[in-house]
Write a protein that holds these residues in place. Structure first.
Motif, PDB file in Angstrom:
ATOM      1  N   ALA A 285      43.053  37.904  43.103  1.00 49.20           N
ATOM      2  CA  ALA A 285      43.280  37.611  41.683  1.00 49.20           C
ATOM      3  C   ALA A 285      44.650  36.959  41.502  1.00 49.20           C
ATOM      4  O   ALA A 285      44.794  35.975  40.763  1.00 49.20           O
ATOM      5  CB  ALA A 285      43.170  38.894  40.863  1.00 49.20           C
TER       6      ALA A 285
ATOM      7  N   GLY B 226      44.732  33.325  42.112  1.00 49.31           N
ATOM      8  CA  GLY B 226      43.981  32.433  41.236  1.00 49.31           C
ATOM      9  C   GLY B 226      42.471  32.520  41.327  1.00 49.31           C
ATOM     10  O   GLY B 226      41.782  31.694  40.731  1.00 49.31           O
TER      11      GLY B 226
ATOM     12  N   ASP C 197      38.765  33.379  40.365  1.00 53.50           N
ATOM     13  CA  ASP C 197      38.271  33.515  38.988  1.00 53.50           C
ATOM     14  C   ASP C 197      37.106  34.490  38.866  1.00 53.50           C
ATOM     15  O   ASP C 197      36.555  34.670  37.796  1.00 53.50           O
ATOM     16  CB  ASP C 197      37.919  32.156  38.389  1.00 53.50           C
ATOM     17  CG  ASP C 197      36.780  31.477  39.119  1.00 53.50           C
ATOM     18  OD1 ASP C 197      36.387  31.978  40.206  1.00 53.50           O
ATOM     19  OD2 ASP C 197      36.291  30.458  38.625  1.00 53.50           O
ATOM     20  N   ARG C 198      36.699  35.091  39.968  1.00 53.21           N
ATOM     21  CA  ARG C 198      35.646  36.122  39.900  1.00 53.21           C
ATOM     22  C   ARG C 198      35.622  36.888  41.216  1.00 53.21           C
ATOM     23  O   ARG C 198      36.113  36.383  42.252  1.00 53.21           O
ATOM     24  CB  ARG C 198      34.284  35.502  39.602  1.00 53.21           C
ATOM     25  CG  ARG C 198      33.817  34.505  40.606  1.00 53.21           C
ATOM     26  CD  ARG C 198      32.812  33.515  40.022  1.00 53.21           C
ATOM     27  NE  ARG C 198      32.914  32.277  40.767  1.00 53.21           N
ATOM     28  CZ  ARG C 198      32.313  32.061  41.931  1.00 53.21           C
ATOM     29  NH1 ARG C 198      31.545  32.986  42.447  1.00 53.21           N
ATOM     30  NH2 ARG C 198      32.483  30.923  42.575  1.00 53.21           N
TER      31      ARG C 198
ATOM     32  N   SER D 245      39.024  40.244  33.425  1.00 51.84           N
ATOM     33  CA  SER D 245      40.302  40.256  32.704  1.00 51.84           C
ATOM     34  C   SER D 245      40.252  41.302  31.598  1.00 51.84           C
ATOM     35  O   SER D 245      39.181  41.584  31.051  1.00 51.84           O
ATOM     36  CB  SER D 245      40.583  38.881  32.089  1.00 51.84           C
ATOM     37  OG  SER D 245      41.812  38.910  31.356  1.00 51.84           O
TER      38      SER D 245
ATOM     39  N   ASP E 212      47.517  39.935  33.095  1.00 51.83           N
ATOM     40  CA  ASP E 212      46.378  39.054  32.826  1.00 51.83           C
ATOM     41  C   ASP E 212      46.788  37.777  32.087  1.00 51.83           C
ATOM     42  O   ASP E 212      46.123  36.751  32.213  1.00 51.83           O
ATOM     43  CB  ASP E 212      45.276  39.810  32.065  1.00 51.83           C
ATOM     44  CG  ASP E 212      44.325  40.523  33.028  1.00 51.83           C
ATOM     45  OD1 ASP E 212      44.122  39.996  34.141  1.00 51.83           O
ATOM     46  OD2 ASP E 212      43.792  41.592  32.676  1.00 51.83           O
TER      47      ASP E 212
ATOM     48  N   HIS F 251      45.768  34.284  33.844  1.00 49.40           N
ATOM     49  CA  HIS F 251      45.019  33.240  33.127  1.00 49.40           C
ATOM     50  C   HIS F 251      45.559  31.859  33.500  1.00 49.40           C
ATOM     51  O   HIS F 251      44.798  30.953  33.854  1.00 49.40           O
ATOM     52  CB  HIS F 251      45.126  33.463  31.619  1.00 49.40           C
ATOM     53  CG  HIS F 251      44.605  32.314  30.812  1.00 49.40           C
ATOM     54  ND1 HIS F 251      43.262  32.114  30.577  1.00 49.40           N
ATOM     55  CD2 HIS F 251      45.253  31.264  30.219  1.00 49.40           C
ATOM     56  CE1 HIS F 251      43.102  31.009  29.864  1.00 49.40           C
ATOM     57  NE2 HIS F 251      44.283  30.472  29.635  1.00 49.40           N
TER      58      HIS F 251
ATOM     59  N   ARG G  83      45.037  30.856  37.170  1.00 47.63           N
ATOM     60  CA  ARG G  83      43.670  30.389  37.436  1.00 47.63           C
ATOM     61  C   ARG G  83      43.444  28.970  36.946  1.00 47.63           C
ATOM     62  O   ARG G  83      42.822  28.162  37.617  1.00 47.63           O
ATOM     63  CB  ARG G  83      42.644  31.278  36.709  1.00 47.63           C
ATOM     64  CG  ARG G  83      42.353  32.583  37.379  1.00 47.63           C
ATOM     65  CD  ARG G  83      41.084  33.207  36.836  1.00 47.63           C
ATOM     66  NE  ARG G  83      41.201  33.669  35.460  1.00 47.63           N
ATOM     67  CZ  ARG G  83      41.747  34.826  35.087  1.00 47.63           C
ATOM     68  NH1 ARG G  83      42.243  35.622  36.001  1.00 47.63           N
ATOM     69  NH2 ARG G  83      41.792  35.174  33.826  1.00 47.63           N
ATOM     70  N   HIS G  84      43.945  28.691  35.751  1.00 49.52           N
ATOM     71  CA  HIS G  84      43.559  27.440  35.103  1.00 49.52           C
ATOM     72  C   HIS G  84      44.564  26.318  35.285  1.00 49.52           C
ATOM     73  O   HIS G  84      44.245  25.164  35.062  1.00 49.52           O
ATOM     74  CB  HIS G  84      43.309  27.683  33.612  1.00 49.52           C
ATOM     75  CG  HIS G  84      42.181  28.638  33.387  1.00 49.52           C
ATOM     76  ND1 HIS G  84      40.869  28.290  33.622  1.00 49.52           N
ATOM     77  CD2 HIS G  84      42.169  29.932  33.009  1.00 49.52           C
ATOM     78  CE1 HIS G  84      40.097  29.338  33.373  1.00 49.52           C
ATOM     79  NE2 HIS G  84      40.859  30.342  33.014  1.00 49.52           N
TER      80      HIS G  84
ATOM     81  N   GLY H 157      36.779  32.717  31.515  1.00 50.62           N
ATOM     82  CA  GLY H 157      35.910  32.064  32.503  1.00 50.62           C
ATOM     83  C   GLY H 157      36.296  30.651  32.882  1.00 50.62           C
ATOM     84  O   GLY H 157      37.173  30.050  32.307  1.00 50.62           O
TER      85      GLY H 157
ATOM     86  N   GLY I 141      37.343  27.321  35.516  1.00 55.88           N
ATOM     87  CA  GLY I 141      38.630  27.025  36.138  1.00 55.88           C
ATOM     88  C   GLY I 141      38.639  27.122  37.646  1.00 55.88           C
ATOM     89  O   GLY I 141      37.626  27.353  38.291  1.00 55.88           O
TER      90      GLY I 141
END
Ligand code: SAH
Length: 362
Positions: free
Chosen positions: A27, A30, A32-33, A55, A129, A133, A136-137, A339, A341
């Protein structure tokens, strides 16, 4: 990701202690799941997808400015607004502006967050978180300031807990700053903490009476006492304290006020950041660039190093509390999934969960 829920879930599933650290590292880099965590057994990834939301925050709205600044408004699980900002600089620096509380119990008269109602302290996971965010993006991040919503010193356990894990996301403690109205017990705790986090102090007026008018908290912790605490911090840490000074036209930006500020500050201890005011729905106006520059010149002539903070994301209401204030004026925000990304980087690290929890201070 609710790291405590993750830990509980893994324990219930009978997983070895290193699993939580393994998941966290994905996590932090980066992912995303859970599904993309390739060194976690597939059945466990599925079980985690079912039980642990990725998240603690749902993205409600995101605004992008031409200068690359991105501001996100999230909702917590119980519907409290939280803002965070990513600032990209020409030198490549990518700085996060994080919130420590939803709303703020203090009522600084020029601040949009101070004008909204206080929600609650955020958990360490909710703080992390915000960073995850953007990780990740938007890719790598390397600096963080607690200059979003809230007074970080009133939620210092969670803030320091988050700071203990931020290095895994790419943000070293040396590149992290905590900004405070001058909440002395928090300043003292930061002084005692071994973490090399920068202290920033929102001063805004050298005169006690004016400061109390702008920042009612000054009645509780008067300026003179706060400066003494900042000086003890410097003595112990040997790191300069940043003084934040938001420039309000005709209120705190005169020549005489610059001289008064300079005489108040020990040049070895403090560096001043002059902040152009981001207009909010309040009775205040921004000082002109000329007035800000004149103020800066007086400070440096008096021996105080001062810089004018770059204004970022002005057209997207990037100042503290502005996005949430605007959104709530439009009526109750509705949760919207995050979600999408970029995917995760590889990780071979197996940090034991006990270590992670210790670092989180729980
Ligand atoms: N409570 C902490 C951290 C949050 S505010 C503190 O006060 O330091 C972060 C900084 O943004 C503070 O210096 C605050 O005074 C400043 N600020 C608040 N509203 C602003 C606005 N509209 N324009 C510019 N700076 C603002």
């Amino acid at each position: 990701m609710d790291l405590k829920l993750l830990e509980r879930t893994l324990a219930e599933l009978g997983e070895p202690a290193y699993r939580a650290g393994q998941v966290w590292r994905w996590a932090a880099r980066g992912a995303d799941r859970f599904g993309s965590m390739t060194d976690v057994p597939a059945a466990l990834r599925d079980a985690l997808e079912q039980t642990v939301p990725f998240s603690t925050l749902a993205l409600e709205r995101e605004a992008r400015a031409r200068d690359g600044t991105v501001k996100a408004l999230f909702l917590t699980g119980d519907g409290k607004p939280v803002e965070a900002v990513l600032m990209r600089y020409r030198d490549g620096r990518r700085s996060l502006c994080l919130s420590s509380q939803s709303g703020c119990p203090l009522t600084c008269s020029f601040c949009a967050t101070g004008q909204m109602s206080f929600g609650r302290n955020l958990t360490a996971s909710e703080i992390l978180d915000q960073a995850l965010h953007f990780r990740r993006h938007a890719g790598a991040v390397d600096h963080a300031v607690f200059m979003g919503m809230g007074e970080p010193m009133m939620n210092l356990d969670a803030v320091l807990g988050a700071c203990s894990l931020l290095p895994d996301v790419g943000v070293a403690n040396r590149r992290t700053a905590i900004s405070t109205v001058g909440w002395i017990p928090g300043i003292e705790r930061l002084t005692e903490s071994p973490m090399p986090i920068r202290l920033a102090f929102s001063l805004h007026a050298a005169d006690e009476a004016l400061r109390s008018e702008l920042m009612p908290v000054n009645d509780r912790y008067p300026l003179a006492d706060v400066l003494a605490a900042c000086e003890r911090h410097y003595e112990r840490k040997r790191r300069r304290v940043f003084v934040e000074y938001v420039m309000l036209a005709g209120v705190n930006d005169s020549h005489a006020q610059a001289v008064q500020l300079a005489r108040l500050l020990d040049p070895r201890v403090y560096k001043v950041n002059l902040i152009p005011f981001n207009p909010t729905r309040s009775r205040f106006d921004a000082s002109s660039p000329k007035a800000i520059e004149a103020f800066r010149r007086v400070l440096s002539r008096e021996g105080i190093s001062a810089t004018v903070r770059l204004t970022r994301g002005r057209e997207i209401d990037a100042a503290c509390g502005q996005l949430a204030a605007r959104s709530s004026r439009r009526g109750q925000p509705s949760p919207l999934g995050g979600g999408g990304g970029g995917g995760g980087g590889g990780s071979t690290a197996t940090v034991a969960w006990a270590t992670l929890l210790d670092r989180l201070g729980s």
